[in-house]
Every structure is written in C-alpha cells, then in structure tokens.
Design an enzyme around this catalytic site. Structure first.
Site, mmCIF file in Angstrom:
data_model
loop_
_atom_site.group_PDB
_atom_site.id
_atom_site.type_symbol
_atom_site.label_atom_id
_atom_site.label_comp_id
_atom_site.label_asym_id
_atom_site.label_seq_id
_atom_site.Cartn_x
_atom_site.Cartn_y
_atom_site.Cartn_z
ATOM 1 N N ASP A 30 0.799 -1.226 0.000
ATOM 2 C CA ASP A 30 0.000 0.000 0.000
ATOM 3 C C ASP A 30 0.833 1.279 0.000
ATOM 4 O OD1 ASP A 30 0.780 -0.395 2.691
ATOM 5 O OD2 ASP A 30 -1.092 0.433 3.482
ATOM 6 N N TYR A 89 2.635 -11.646 -1.248
ATOM 7 C CA TYR A 89 1.183 -11.834 -1.254
ATOM 8 C C TYR A 89 0.707 -12.238 -2.643
ATOM 9 C CZ TYR A 89 0.399 -7.184 -3.407
ATOM 10 O OH TYR A 89 0.381 -6.101 -4.240
ATOM 11 N N TRP A 103 2.045 -13.850 3.012
ATOM 12 C CA TRP A 103 3.128 -14.513 3.731
ATOM 13 C C TRP A 103 4.107 -13.415 4.134
ATOM 14 C CZ3 TRP A 103 0.804 -16.199 -0.695
ATOM 15 C CH2 TRP A 103 0.214 -17.471 -0.673
ATOM 16 N N ARG A 104 3.992 -12.930 5.372
ATOM 17 C CA ARG A 104 4.776 -11.749 5.755
ATOM 18 C C ARG A 104 5.197 -11.751 7.226
ATOM 19 N NH1 ARG A 104 0.025 -7.356 5.100
ATOM 20 N NH2 ARG A 104 1.781 -5.945 4.687
ATOM 21 N N ASN A 166 -6.467 2.056 6.190
ATOM 22 C CA ASN A 166 -6.320 0.821 5.412
ATOM 23 C C ASN A 166 -6.572 -0.405 6.290
ATOM 24 O OD1 ASN A 166 -5.969 -0.560 3.048
ATOM 25 N ND2 ASN A 166 -3.927 0.249 2.637
ATOM 26 N N LYS A 226 -12.954 8.538 1.438
ATOM 27 C CA LYS A 226 -13.139 7.853 0.153
ATOM 28 C C LYS A 226 -14.324 6.891 0.264
ATOM 29 C CE LYS A 226 -8.949 6.045 0.180
ATOM 30 N NZ LYS A 226 -8.219 6.559 1.363
ATOM 31 N N ALA A 229 -16.954 4.330 -5.810
ATOM 32 C CA ALA A 229 -17.503 5.099 -6.928
ATOM 33 C C ALA A 229 -18.406 6.233 -6.469
ATOM 34 C CB ALA A 229 -18.270 4.173 -7.859
ATOM 35 N N ALA A 257 -6.559 0.912 -5.855
ATOM 36 C CA ALA A 257 -7.360 2.098 -6.176
ATOM 37 C C ALA A 257 -7.244 3.172 -5.099
ATOM 38 C CB ALA A 257 -8.821 1.703 -6.374
ATOM 39 N N ASP A 259 -4.878 3.458 -2.809
ATOM 40 C CA ASP A 259 -3.492 3.923 -2.723
ATOM 41 C C ASP A 259 -3.197 4.965 -3.798
ATOM 42 O OD1 ASP A 259 -3.270 1.895 -0.801
ATOM 43 O OD2 ASP A 259 -2.494 0.459 -2.262
#
Length: 311
Positions: A30, A89, A103-104, A166, A226, A229, A257, A259
C-alpha cells in the site's frame, strides 16, 4: 527548492494470476503503491520521493531495491536485516474485486522502526510523510512508539503527515487493538484519508459526515473520506463538501485504487493545489488505475492523467 515525500511501510512480492496456472511477479504494497503514484505524478526536480522500510540480504531484496531505484524512488533510507526475507502476497480476482493471501510474518519490514535515530534521519527533511494502518499493524508495540515519536517531531516543525487507516483486521491481535492503533495513527496526522465502508463498520459511523466528525475529534484538520464510486467527503479550510468520483463503465481491477487516490491527492497538495482540486485529481488517478491489472501502472500513463484537460 525540492520537496521531500517520505512513505513509510512494507513493499512485498506480488503474485498476480496470469492464467493457465501461472502467476506474474511484481513488487507492491500500500505505501509503496502511493509512493509510486506520487513519483509518476510529480516532477523529480520539484519532488523527491523516498521510501522508508527494511529489506533482507537475499536476491529478492536486491531485485526490489533495483526496482525502486529504476522508478526514481530514493532508497537511501532503506535498512537491511540480514537473514530476513521480504513479504509476499497473492491476488485472487472475482470479477474486478480482489482478495489477498499473505506470507509476511517474518519480513524484514517489521523492523523498520526498530531504530529511532534512523527514523529521525529518514524524516528530518520531509515535507510530507505518509503511512497507513498496515504500517502500524506490522510493528511491535515498542517500535510503534518509536514511529510516533519521530512523527511528533515532523508535525511540530509544520510538515504534512498523511494517514490512511487501510483496515486489515487479520494483522491485529483484536478489534480493540485495531481501533486503538488507528486512533493513534489519526492523532499523529494532519491529513486523514479513510475509506467509508471499512471504517463505518469498525467504528459505527452512520455516514461520511459522522466519520469526519469522529476523525476531526482526534485533531486532524484535513480529512478526505473515500467511498469507491460514490462522492468523496472533504473537510478542509473550515468547510465540508462532497466531490463526485470519476465514473468508470467497466473497471478491470480495483487493486491499489485507494493507494493511487492517495497519491493523486498528496501529489496535488505538494504542488500547492487546494484540497478540493487535489480530490478531483485523485479521482482521475484512481479511475485510470482501475482500468489496468495490478496495483501499479506505467508512470507514463500516470503523467498523462495530470496532462489531461480538467473534467
């Protein structure tokens, strides 16, 4: 004088379905997506884009750093953690909506705020610092404290600090920890870039206007809610207004979108445009990005957005 945009977070290896059981590899995440967008939307002579993270010492880490450098993103404040990998990812698409598998857990980026002195150095000359709820979620609590200490110094000298919650519940130990973490993020920020569907469910906001009131209560002077649409709700300069999105008849992939919207908004603010003008550019950028596959689009295409006639 060149302005400095510093984005703090984790970039990962991205695997996107290429059909036939094959996957296309890329690099995204992101805060990197937003840094990429700001780089594509601004003149390098006027805005320097810096990424603040940590990577390992393996081949994938080297390739990632090369990817940043070729894009014109400053890597001078990317630290190394020997023996740790970068995260990974995989994107799954249903229609144009996406879901992710990650996987992080042992990624080097989880140690990006381990050294307060290094953080201070990375942000010392920044005109705008950007981070997200994911940035906060991957950090151990004591490292998160380092980050907030560095951000407090940035805010005290009058620079912009932009925060996008996020929301990713799976990265937090509990709902309460998620709410507390996001509230801390907002209290550090001068610009809030939340997404209505995500946060309305988490905090119980019945409308975008209620969300604005809640976030303003954390001390954030500039807020852009945000809503896909639907129109954005902007509070800035003592007023609230709804600004319509750019309609896209057949979106291809909504990955990145939000980001990219953030990138458009922050690039415009760095250029001295007012918040309403910045939202209009951000809508155009997001509309362009969802017409392409993956989180990142060619920088030439991004520059064309800024060169187009106003909608």
């Amino acid at each position: 004088m060149t302005k400095v945009f510093a984005s703090i977070g984790e970039c990962m290896i991205e695997l996107a379905d290429a059909g036939g059981g094959l996957y296309r590899r890329g690099f995204a995440g992101d805060t990197l997506n937003t840094a990429w967008g700001v780089r594509g939307l601004t003149d390098p002579a006027q805005v320097s884009v810096r990424y603040v993270t940590r990577v390992g010492d393996d081949a994938a880490s080297e390739e990632m750093l090369g990817f940043f450098s070729r894009a014109g993103i400053d890597t001078s404040h990317v630290g190394r953690v020997p023996g740790r990998p970068v995260g990974l990812y995989m994107i799954a698409l249903q229609g144009f909506e996406r879901s992710f598998t990650y996987w992080r857990d042992s990624s080097a980026a989880r140690l990006l705020a381990a050294d307060l002195g290094a953080l201070r150095a990375a942000l010392a000359d920044a005109d705008c610092v950007y981070l997200s709820g994911i940035t906060l979620a991957i950090l151990p609590p004591e490292h998160r404290g380092n980050l907030f200490a560095a951000l407090a110094e940035v805010r005290e000298r009058g620079a912009m600090i932009a925060f996008d919650a996020n929301v990713r519940l799976r990265l937090w130990p509990s709902l309460d920890a998620l709410r507390v973490g996001l509230e801390e993020g907002y209290r550090a920020a001068t610009i809030a870039l939340p997404t209505f569907p995500d946060e309305s469910e988490l905090f119980g906001d019945a409308s975008a206007e209620e969300m604005v009131v809640r976030i303003a209560g954390y001390g954030v002077p500039e807020i852009v809610v945000k809503d896909g649409a639907e129109p954005c709700t902007l509070q800035a300069e003592g007023r609230i207004e709804a600004i319509p999105a750019v309609r896209v008849a057949e979106p291809l992939d909504t990955t990145g979108a939000g980001d990219s919207f953030n990138a458009g908004y922050l690039a415009a603010r760095l250029a001295g445009q007012n918040p309403a003008e910045a939202v209009r550019l951000a809508h155009k950028v997001a509309a362009r990005v969802i017409c392409s596959r993956g989180a990142l689009i060619d920088m030439t295409a991004l520059r064309q957005v800024t060169q187009a006639e106003p909608a």
